[in-house]
Write a protein that holds these residues in place. Sequence first.
Motif, PDB file in Angstrom:
ATOM      1  N   LEU A  14      -2.275   4.470  -2.388  1.00  0.00           N
ATOM      2  CA  LEU A  14      -3.486   3.580  -1.498  1.00  0.00           C
ATOM      3  C   LEU A  14      -2.727   2.982  -0.532  1.00  0.00           C
ATOM      4  N   LEU A  15      -2.916   3.468   1.276  1.00  0.00           N
ATOM      5  CA  LEU A  15      -2.343   2.724   1.949  1.00  0.00           C
ATOM      6  C   LEU A  15      -3.334   1.873   2.713  1.00  0.00           C
ATOM      7  N   PRO A  29      -4.689  11.731   4.914  1.00  0.00           N
ATOM      8  CA  PRO A  29      -4.985  10.531   4.083  1.00  0.00           C
ATOM      9  C   PRO A  29      -6.153  10.279   4.517  1.00  0.00           C
ATOM     10  N   GLY A  30      -7.245   9.705   4.314  1.00  0.00           N
ATOM     11  CA  GLY A  30      -8.696   8.989   4.992  1.00  0.00           C
ATOM     12  C   GLY A  30      -9.651   8.976   3.743  1.00  0.00           C
ATOM     13  N   CYS A  89      -7.695   0.914   2.586  1.00  0.00           N
ATOM     14  CA  CYS A  89      -8.227   0.189   1.672  1.00  0.00           C
ATOM     15  C   CYS A  89      -8.722  -0.867   2.942  1.00  0.00           C
ATOM     16  N   ARG A  90      -8.776  -0.068   4.308  1.00  0.00           N
ATOM     17  CA  ARG A  90      -9.526  -1.678   5.131  1.00  0.00           C
ATOM     18  C   ARG A  90     -10.819  -0.178   5.674  1.00  0.00           C
ATOM     19  N   ALA A 147       3.901  -5.047  -0.634  1.00  0.00           N
ATOM     20  CA  ALA A 147       3.452  -3.800  -1.424  1.00  0.00           C
ATOM     21  C   ALA A 147       2.219  -3.904  -2.393  1.00  0.00           C
ATOM     22  N   LEU A 148       1.669  -3.338  -2.940  1.00  0.00           N
ATOM     23  CA  LEU A 148       1.214  -3.198  -3.909  1.00  0.00           C
ATOM     24  C   LEU A 148       1.762  -2.630  -5.800  1.00  0.00           C
TER      25      LEU A 148
END
Length: 82
Positions: free
Chosen positions: A7-8, A74-75, A12-13, A46-47
């Motif tokens: 996940l980038l 990604p999207g 996320c936003r 980072a997570l």
Amino acid sequence: MPHAKILLPAQCRAARGLINWSQGDLADRAGVSRSTVKDFETERHALHHSTERLLIDAIEAGGVSLIFADEAGPGVRFRRPV
């Protein structure tokens, strides 16, 4: 070879934007603190893998499909109604 499901912050936003969630909404649904979401989205840290999984699960439960890195990049998109 399959691509990693990472996940980038921008994803996320964007996912939150599609479903009109605040950082607090996502945090509540994922069971994490709002500061965790904020710090991730602003790239302060980072997570952990387990936290990333919680965010992914909450986003997907909210009706958004995450598109992970592939040839197109990604999207995010709405999931098809069942």
